[in-house]
Design a protein around this motif. Structure first.
Motif, PDB file in Angstrom:
ATOM      1  N   GLU A   8       0.820  -1.200   0.000  1.00 24.83           N
ATOM      2  CA  GLU A   8       0.000   0.000   0.000  1.00 24.83           C
ATOM      3  C   GLU A   8       0.855   1.251   0.000  1.00 24.83           C
ATOM      4  OE1 GLU A   8      -2.574  -0.550   3.269  1.00 24.83           O
ATOM      5  OE2 GLU A   8      -3.502  -2.302   2.388  1.00 24.83           O
ATOM      6  N   ILE A  11       1.851   1.891  -3.519  1.00 21.66           N
ATOM      7  CA  ILE A  11       0.768   2.446  -4.318  1.00 21.66           C
ATOM      8  C   ILE A  11       0.604   3.926  -4.022  1.00 21.66           C
ATOM      9  CG2 ILE A  11      -1.743   2.454  -4.602  1.00 21.66           C
ATOM     10  CD1 ILE A  11      -1.721  -0.530  -4.432  1.00 21.66           C
ATOM     11  N   ARG A  12       0.608   4.292  -2.732  1.00 17.75           N
ATOM     12  CA  ARG A  12       0.404   5.687  -2.374  1.00 17.75           C
ATOM     13  C   ARG A  12       1.548   6.567  -2.876  1.00 17.75           C
ATOM     14  NH1 ARG A  12      -1.569   3.525   2.619  1.00 17.75           N
ATOM     15  NH2 ARG A  12       0.430   3.895   3.634  1.00 17.75           N
ATOM     16  N   GLU A  88      -9.380   7.519  -0.453  1.00 15.90           N
ATOM     17  CA  GLU A  88      -8.296   7.785  -1.398  1.00 15.90           C
ATOM     18  C   GLU A  88      -7.061   6.960  -1.056  1.00 15.90           C
ATOM     19  OE1 GLU A  88      -5.769  11.545  -3.280  1.00 15.90           O
ATOM     20  OE2 GLU A  88      -7.287  11.898  -1.744  1.00 15.90           O
ATOM     21  N   GLN A  89      -6.767   6.835   0.235  1.00 18.12           N
ATOM     22  CA  GLN A  89      -5.600   6.060   0.643  1.00 18.12           C
ATOM     23  C   GLN A  89      -5.746   4.569   0.364  1.00 18.12           C
ATOM     24  OE1 GLN A  89      -3.589   6.992   4.399  1.00 18.12           O
ATOM     25  NE2 GLN A  89      -4.906   8.794   4.617  1.00 18.12           N
ATOM     26  N   ALA A  91      -6.709   3.344  -2.323  1.00 19.19           N
ATOM     27  CA  ALA A  91      -6.226   3.161  -3.704  1.00 19.19           C
ATOM     28  C   ALA A  91      -7.036   2.141  -4.490  1.00 19.19           C
ATOM     29  CB  ALA A  91      -4.744   2.779  -3.693  1.00 19.19           C
TER      30      ALA A  91
END
Length: 285
Positions: A8, A11-12, A88-89, A91
């Motif tokens: 994650e 991705i962020r 939003e986090q 993803a």
């Protein structure tokens, strides 16, 4: 750092990630390749062992009062933008709403009507546009009318049962709205998410309410994760919908979870994330 957390974070931070599904789950690991991170895991897509299908990684993401109620007007009073910040986090490339939520916030006031209600009577799909993600609405009988073909910049996709009127599907096609039909009397959620992954490339799907559609995905055994933003307030009103609702079976077993992370978000809210324990493999995180 755990594998899921590392993935994650990548991705962020905008790194390229390639997901390769393994046949040997015990060999899950990550390794650098050509300045990118290669993830050998079930992070972007997952296999539902109960039905042995490939599907998106599915997260139920909700905001609730501390007594678990999700009335939209109420949650707006107990929080700011925390829900959307957390979403939003996560993803997720796509999100899915139930019919009641869509009727309240997206659809036109008047319902769809046709003089020719002949049902489609087949499992099928129509891809109006190629996209990196979709705003998906579950409308089993095809009751809702739409003001356009996108929601917040994402193209729409409607999932209905095979009992939906063919004229409804024709209307969606004219509006350039993608659709899926599956399930004889009601939507077959298991097949629907399989088709989302196979035909539309959906890899991470956020279920964003309401409580009954959350309950339906829970009962179908399709959830991988629960993401819950708890606002600083109490509802307390009798009969208000909960985060998971609508399961009539009083003997339905408790779903066990494993805490993944917790953090303060916004001024007074808490964001909790849980992995849904796979009862076929309880050791899986």
């Amino acid at each position: 750092m755990q594998l899921y957390d590392l993935t994650e974070a990548c991705i962020r931070n905008g790194h390229s990630i390639y997901a390769t599904l393994q046949l040997n789950l015990s060999a899950m690991h990550f390794e650098p390749y050509n300045n990118r991170i290669v993830i050998l895991s079930h992070y972007l897509c997952s296999r539902n062992k109960k039905y042995n299908i490939m599907k998106p990684y599915i997260i139920c993401h909700m905001m609730a009062s501390i007594d678990g109620r999700i009335d939209c007007d109420m949650t707006e009073r107990i929080g700011g933008n925390e829900y959307y910040e957390a979403l939003e986090q996560l993803a997720c490339d796509s999100d899915l709403s139930g019919r009641i939520t869509a009727a309240m916030h997206i659809a036109l006031p008047e319902p769809f009507h046709t003089d020719n209600p002949k049902p489609a009577n087949q499992s099928s799909f129509y891809k109006a546009t190629e996209a990196k993600g979709y705003s998906i609405v579950l409308d089993s009988k095809g009751k809702l009318k739409w003001p356009g073909n996108n929601i917040d910049g994402k193209p729409m996709l409607v999932i209905a049962s095979e009992q939906v009127a063919q004229t409804y599907l024709d209307t969606l096609c004219r509006q350039n709205i993608s659709w899926i039909t599956t399930g004889k009397e009601k939507v077959d959620l298991t097949q629907a998410v399989k088709m989302l992954n196979e035909h539309f490339g959906v890899e991470r799907l956020a279920i964003v309410g309401g409580g009954h559609i959350n309950g339906a995905f829970l009962k179908a055994g399709l959830l991988d994760e629960v993401s819950l933003v708890i606002g600083a307030g109490i509802d307390g009103r009798k009969g208000m919908t909960a985060v998971f609702d609508g399961i009539d079976d009083k003997n339905y077993p408790t779903t066990l979870l494993k805490l993944k992370s917790m953090e303060r978000i916004g001024e007074n809210s808490a964001w909790l994330r849980y992995n849904v324990i796979d009862t076929t493999n309880p050791s899986r995180p």
